[in-house]
Design an enzyme around this catalytic site. Structure first.
Site, mmCIF file in Angstrom:
data_model
loop_
_atom_site.group_PDB
_atom_site.id
_atom_site.type_symbol
_atom_site.label_atom_id
_atom_site.label_comp_id
_atom_site.label_asym_id
_atom_site.label_seq_id
_atom_site.Cartn_x
_atom_site.Cartn_y
_atom_site.Cartn_z
ATOM 1 N NE ARG A 1 31.935 36.290 54.835
ATOM 2 C CZ ARG A 1 32.394 37.108 55.784
ATOM 3 N NH1 ARG A 1 33.323 36.677 56.630
ATOM 4 N NH2 ARG A 1 31.955 38.348 55.883
ATOM 5 C CB CYS B 1 39.118 40.203 56.264
ATOM 6 S SG CYS B 1 39.232 41.244 57.743
#
Length: 278
Positions: free
Chosen positions: A180, A236
């Site tokens: 990611r 995040c």
């Protein structure tokens, strides 16, 4: 007094035997199935545990620009904490069954409003059961809540516009998976990639194979390459697993790092903000 980062299941059992009250927060959640945590809580939770739901208790309303799990105001969260029966001197232990990211979010938020007596159950529900602990399925009966007085702001946060101006001057640490981070996959947000200049520290690397946190010395060595904690901003996908890295650093004695609560889900919602891949 309790440990202010992590508590073992055995230490929690001893605490419950000698201290009254202790507030337990079941923070179980699943980003891909938001109702999973509530179902698991109904099936069985630590005795007396309150439900701390990421969407409903640990976040405020989304508007499409403020990320997937925007922080409530400190005042709003203090009202939630009061509803759980927490007072400034109440020991609080947070847990989940996913290695601690959701419990870490609750831990960080309690510290954020000035609550000191809070820890995360190391190893979560599995460690509790392995220690001989039991579960119950009935929710606790709670009484009238006294207002929770806000304490000092001890956990710094950085807003998106602030962070944009700090790029290149601080270490931005991204807690998502490497795929990611590189922008190869993006299962949750509309745009793939990362904040330019950010570095990657997958939050699950803080854990041992048994699901418990690595020793403080190992964590300190792992975070050392990222520089001074006070010059580090954690993020995040939506400000949740970043708290796992913040907890790990705190457990290692590395204090003073900031959280970017909106994280990638907020950052990528504005096309004017730069992104990077690879």
């Amino acid at each position: 007094m309790i440990e202010r980062t992590l508590i073992t299941a055995d230490a929690l059992r001893a605490l419950l035997a000698r201290v009254e009250p202790v507030v337990l927060l079941d923070c179980g959640f699943d980003l891909t199935d938001p109702q999973a945590g509530a179902r698991a809580y109904a099936q069985g939770h630590l005795p007396g545990a309150r439900r701390a739901d990421l969407d409903h208790d640990l976040s405020t309303a989304k508007n499409g620009r403020n990320g997937r799990h925007p922080l409530p105001t400190r005042e709003a969260f203090a009202a939630t904490v009061a509803r759980w029966g927490v007072r400034p001197d109440t020991p609080v232990v947070c847990y989940d069954d996913h290695g601690g990211p959701y419990a870490a979010r609750a831990w960080w938020m309690l510290r954020w409003i000035g609550h000191v007596e809070v820890a995360v159950l190391d190893g979560g529900r599995a460690a509790w059961l392995a220690s001989g602990g039991t579960l119950e399925s009935t929710p606790p009966v709670t009484g009238a809540a006294a207002a929770y007085p806000l304490g000092a702001l001890s956990m710094p946060i950085v807003a998106a516009d602030q962070l944009l101006g700090l790029l290149g001057k601080v270490t931005v640490l991204d807690a998502r998976t490497a795929e990611r981070f590189r922008g190869e996959v993006e299962p949750l947000d509309p745009v793939a990639g990362h904040i330019p200049g950010a570095r990657n520290r997958f939050h699950k690397d803080n854990l041992q194979s048994n699901g418990r946190f690595r020793p403080p010395s190992e964590l300190a060595a792992a975070f050392a390459p990222f520089g001074e904690p006070t010059a580090c901003v954690h993020q995040c996908g939506s400000g949740v697993t970043a708290c796992h890295n913040l907890l790990a650093m705190e457990h290692a004695g590395l204090t003073g790092s900031a959280l970017y609560p909106g994280s990638w889900s907020e950052w990528c919602a504005d096309a004017a903000r730069p992104i990077a891949r690879g």
